[in-house]
Design a protein around this motif. Structure first.
Motif, PDB file in Angstrom:
ATOM      1  N   GLY A 108       1.070  -0.885  -0.113  1.00 15.64           N
ATOM      2  CA  GLY A 108      -0.129  -0.073   0.059  1.00 15.64           C
ATOM      3  C   GLY A 108       0.577   1.287   0.163  1.00 15.64           C
ATOM      4  N   SER A 109       1.724   0.875  -0.189  1.00 15.53           N
ATOM      5  CA  SER A 109       3.268   2.572   0.082  1.00 15.53           C
ATOM      6  C   SER A 109       3.111   2.242  -2.081  1.00 15.53           C
ATOM      7  CB  SER A 109       4.163   2.009   0.535  1.00 15.53           C
ATOM      8  OG  SER A 109       4.843   1.101   1.602  1.00 15.53           O
ATOM      9  N   PRO A 110       2.811   3.793  -1.601  1.00 13.30           N
ATOM     10  CA  PRO A 110       3.310   4.504  -3.233  1.00 13.30           C
ATOM     11  C   PRO A 110       4.829   4.764  -4.092  1.00 13.30           C
ATOM     12  CG  PRO A 110       2.413   6.498  -1.853  1.00 13.30           C
ATOM     13  CD  PRO A 110       2.655   4.828  -0.992  1.00 13.30           C
ATOM     14  N   VAL A 111       4.529   3.654  -5.158  1.00 12.74           N
ATOM     15  CA  VAL A 111       5.463   3.584  -6.034  1.00 12.74           C
ATOM     16  C   VAL A 111       5.815   4.316  -6.552  1.00 12.74           C
ATOM     17  CG1 VAL A 111       6.901   1.946  -7.405  1.00 12.74           C
ATOM     18  CG2 VAL A 111       5.511   0.903  -6.636  1.00 12.74           C
ATOM     19  N   GLN A 112       5.445   5.303  -7.097  1.00 13.92           N
ATOM     20  CA  GLN A 112       4.925   6.087  -8.015  1.00 13.92           C
ATOM     21  C   GLN A 112       3.677   7.773  -8.046  1.00 13.92           C
ATOM     22  OE1 GLN A 112       6.747   5.898 -12.091  1.00 13.92           O
ATOM     23  NE2 GLN A 112       6.673   7.710 -12.803  1.00 13.92           N
ATOM     24  N   SER A 113       3.528   8.774  -7.782  1.00 12.00           N
ATOM     25  CA  SER A 113       2.879   9.707  -7.620  1.00 12.00           C
ATOM     26  C   SER A 113       3.205  10.563  -9.092  1.00 12.00           C
ATOM     27  CB  SER A 113       2.858  10.284  -6.354  1.00 12.00           C
ATOM     28  OG  SER A 113       2.724   9.210  -5.592  1.00 12.00           O
ATOM     29  N   TRP A 114       1.687  11.475  -9.682  1.00 10.62           N
ATOM     30  CA  TRP A 114       1.674  11.840  -9.595  1.00 10.62           C
ATOM     31  C   TRP A 114       0.047  13.264  -9.176  1.00 10.62           C
ATOM     32  CZ3 TRP A 114       1.466   7.455 -11.430  1.00 10.62           C
ATOM     33  CH2 TRP A 114       2.064   6.590 -11.676  1.00 10.62           C
TER      34      TRP A 114
END
Length: 151
Positions: A108-114
């Motif tokens: 549930g951890s962000p790998v990539q965000s926009w």
């Protein structure tokens, strides 16, 4: 020789597309079925100096632009937060929000965000209803914004 995957690292693999989150500052975190339109494009400026010996133009990057982002989500009973935000759009007054779309790993951890800057709901559509259907009622929200940046 065919690739059998034996050379792949135990810690590096492609991230599946189905585990993501959408957070809108004016609404909160919403559950979406689909997010599309996360794109960044640059205008091309063609230029040829008068003293260039070559008979060609050079191409340089110009202004950055982004298209609209579309969110598709299920309609939930008593969930009015998105409609409340949509109802704030009036002639020349818009309650803009920052929107973060994050691709998540298995924990549930962000790998990539926009991040969408100054987003606002441009269009709202409810998919049709069918008396003989058994699917989930869906709504589509198109967001206008002023740019996509990696978060």
């Amino acid at each position: 020789m065919a690739e059998d995957g034996s050379a792949q690292s135990a810690t590096t693999w492609p991230v599946p597309e189905f585990h993501f989150s959408v957070e809108i500052s004016e609404v909160g975190t919403i559950s979406c079925k689909e997010v599309s339109g996360l794109d960044i494009e640059f205008d091309v400026i063609e230029y040829r100096s008068g003293d260039m010996k070559e008979f060609t133009k050079i191409k340089m990057p110009g202004l950055r632009k982004s298209g609209d982002v579309t969110l598709k989500k299920a309609i939930f009973k008593d969930d009015k937060k998105l409609m409340d935000w949509l109802n704030t759009v009036k002639m020349n007054t818009i309650k803009r929000a920052s929107v973060t779309v994050a691709l998540l790993d298995e924990s549930g951890s962000p790998v990539q965000s926009w991040k969408l800057t100054n987003a606002w709901p441009k269009k709202y559509t409810v998919e049709g209803f069918k008396a003989d259907g058994n699917g989930v009622s869906m709504e589509t929200i198109v967001l206008a914004h002023e740019g996509v940046t990696p978060a």
